[in-house]
Scaffold this motif. Sequence first.
Motif, PDB file in Angstrom:
ATOM      1  N   ARG A 285      81.755  42.372  22.029  1.00 42.19           N
ATOM      2  CA  ARG A 285      81.713  43.534  21.634  1.00 42.19           C
ATOM      3  C   ARG A 285      80.722  44.610  21.675  1.00 42.19           C
ATOM      4  NH1 ARG A 285      86.715  43.191  18.424  1.00 42.19           N
ATOM      5  NH2 ARG A 285      86.495  45.390  18.386  1.00 42.19           N
ATOM      6  N   GLU A 289      81.638  51.090  18.491  1.00 41.13           N
ATOM      7  CA  GLU A 289      83.001  50.871  18.915  1.00 41.13           C
ATOM      8  C   GLU A 289      83.791  52.307  18.128  1.00 41.13           C
ATOM      9  OE1 GLU A 289      83.592  46.436  20.175  1.00 41.13           O
ATOM     10  OE2 GLU A 289      84.254  46.953  18.031  1.00 41.13           O
ATOM     11  N   THR A 294      88.611  49.720  14.085  1.00 40.83           N
ATOM     12  CA  THR A 294      87.591  49.043  13.668  1.00 40.83           C
ATOM     13  C   THR A 294      86.835  50.016  12.759  1.00 40.83           C
ATOM     14  OG1 THR A 294      86.362  50.550  15.533  1.00 40.83           O
ATOM     15  CG2 THR A 294      86.877  48.397  15.935  1.00 40.83           C
ATOM     16  N   PRO A 315      84.882  41.580  13.861  1.00 45.62           N
ATOM     17  CA  PRO A 315      86.101  42.219  14.325  1.00 45.62           C
ATOM     18  C   PRO A 315      86.971  41.305  14.993  1.00 45.62           C
ATOM     19  CG  PRO A 315      84.058  42.843  15.666  1.00 45.62           C
ATOM     20  CD  PRO A 315      83.489  41.904  14.637  1.00 45.62           C
ATOM     21  N   HIS A 317      88.679  39.650  18.317  1.00 47.91           N
ATOM     22  CA  HIS A 317      88.908  40.027  19.635  1.00 47.91           C
ATOM     23  C   HIS A 317      89.305  41.465  19.623  1.00 47.91           C
ATOM     24  CE1 HIS A 317      88.733  35.750  20.899  1.00 47.91           C
ATOM     25  NE2 HIS A 317      89.471  35.488  19.764  1.00 47.91           N
ATOM     26  N   TRP A 318      88.877  41.871  20.916  1.00 44.25           N
ATOM     27  CA  TRP A 318      89.110  43.145  21.078  1.00 44.25           C
ATOM     28  C   TRP A 318      90.645  43.526  21.444  1.00 44.25           C
ATOM     29  CZ3 TRP A 318      87.310  48.006  20.903  1.00 44.25           C
ATOM     30  CH2 TRP A 318      87.786  48.911  21.720  1.00 44.25           C
ATOM     31  N   ASN A 320      93.346  47.399  22.013  1.00 41.56           N
ATOM     32  CA  ASN A 320      93.289  48.817  21.657  1.00 41.56           C
ATOM     33  C   ASN A 320      94.476  49.087  22.273  1.00 41.56           C
ATOM     34  OD1 ASN A 320      92.618  51.467  21.113  1.00 41.56           O
ATOM     35  ND2 ASN A 320      91.280  51.585  22.947  1.00 41.56           N
ATOM     36  N   TYR A 332      94.382  43.329  24.943  1.00 39.21           N
ATOM     37  CA  TYR A 332      93.912  42.373  24.069  1.00 39.21           C
ATOM     38  C   TYR A 332      92.978  41.454  24.725  1.00 39.21           C
ATOM     39  CZ  TYR A 332      98.088  43.854  21.642  1.00 39.21           C
ATOM     40  OH  TYR A 332      99.077  44.602  21.005  1.00 39.21           O
ATOM     41  N   ARG A 334      89.632  41.107  26.801  1.00 39.87           N
ATOM     42  CA  ARG A 334      88.698  41.710  27.454  1.00 39.87           C
ATOM     43  C   ARG A 334      89.237  41.707  29.136  1.00 39.87           C
ATOM     44  NH1 ARG A 334      85.852  46.045  25.653  1.00 39.87           N
ATOM     45  NH2 ARG A 334      84.641  45.499  23.879  1.00 39.87           N
ATOM     46  N   TRP A 336      87.843  43.835  32.117  1.00 38.34           N
ATOM     47  CA  TRP A 336      86.836  44.906  32.591  1.00 38.34           C
ATOM     48  C   TRP A 336      87.295  45.554  33.748  1.00 38.34           C
ATOM     49  CZ3 TRP A 336      83.273  45.311  28.723  1.00 38.34           C
ATOM     50  CH2 TRP A 336      83.116  44.064  28.115  1.00 38.34           C
ATOM     51  N   ASP A 384      96.701  37.388  19.675  1.00 39.60           N
ATOM     52  CA  ASP A 384      95.627  37.177  19.041  1.00 39.60           C
ATOM     53  C   ASP A 384      95.476  35.492  18.913  1.00 39.60           C
ATOM     54  OD1 ASP A 384      93.102  38.099  17.526  1.00 39.60           O
ATOM     55  OD2 ASP A 384      94.228  37.285  15.835  1.00 39.60           O
TER      56      ASP A 384
END
Length: 444
Positions: A285, A289, A294, A315, A317-318, A320, A332, A334, A336, A384
Amino acid sequence: MKHVVIIGNGIAGVTAARHIRKLSDYDITIISAESDYFWSRTALMYVYMGHMKLKHTQPYENWFWEKNRINLLNDYVKTIDHASKKVVLDKSEAMSYDVLIIATGAKPNKFGWPGQDLEGVSGMVSQQDLAYIEKYTKNINRGVIVGGGLIGVELAEMLASRNIPVSFLVREEEFWDNVLPQQEASMISRHIREHHIDLRLRTELKEILADENGRVKAVITGDGKEIPCQFVGLTAGVSPNIEMVKNSGIETKRGVLVDEFMETNIPGIYAIGDCAERRTPAPGRAPVEQVWYTGRMMGETVAKTICGEKTEYLPGHWFNSAKFFDIEYQTYGRVWNKLKENEAEFYWEHASGKIAMHFVYDQTSKKFLGVNTFGIRLRHEVFDRWLKQEADIFTVLSGLREANFDPEFFKRYEEEIVNAFNAAHPGKEVVLKGKKSIIEKIFG
């Protein structure tokens, strides 16, 4: 009785207030100079586009606050005096607190461009920004947006909805390619242009020019070209809004520095949401953020700590989500913009050029690391679970039907995606689990 003062009425501050009320009888005061009542910041664009009115963006009725004994004060906090435990206000007398939560959000970046403070130049993060944009985009011939990203593309869609020609200045090679991998960045760049936006890649702002009345009349780009316009939207990212914290003794860096419990270096003072910066971020993370969910999670977490159940902010797992005109985006884990060492990828794009999925996994173990999806809605709880279980890429691909969130009569693409993966990776065939949807049965 303990008095909790919260500076800021965004999602982080209001969530903290709601959960403190659920857990305690403390006195609670929310101070905000922006608006009388909490509203949904993500709905700004829809008000401008005529899909809703400003009052529709308020999740709670006006009586909610008095009923739940949450005091609201429309004022501006000038400084924080932590030695005497007071906040100094602009219009009211200084207010004492026992516990202070700083939830002041973020503000648009300005990089010292000549003309950046002219009439007709605005960011888009507040109700005041919305009113300003409404005023300064009436009857104009062209708007210019500076800076690629989610707020920039929202503003482009807003102006386009009123048939206002838009020039969109993005310094990157492709739209948002500092976040999205090249395949997706190229796809979204094409899509923006398909909506008749004058997207200018590898282009920076040099100067904003004024007319004789001090209002925007044009911009000069880094390559010396002049674009006549009457409105400029500055959307080159946002920064934590921490002016009132400076010189207060509360430690800051980019944002207000906090520990794993969201507490600052001053006991009893916390920071949450877009203005907070973790001293030691959770694995995978970022220190800052600035995402809706978040802020909500930080508010819930800090409420538990303040009410006696000391709780670390975890938080998970990322994830958005966003929208690029009519292409919905979710991520869901990462993914990059460039593959990291020992990462492998599988990218599938539909022939339409508007639907895609991008999977990233470990080359050696085949552990699933993340996914980007465009035009296909996914179930958060499924991805998730796979991330928590450290599922491999084969498990994820075989379970795509379970992960699809689209309604029954939407076109489904799982079979096409799995077939493409199998064709590109001979040796271990992925078998798609679950039943075909009705639309698949009808149309194959």
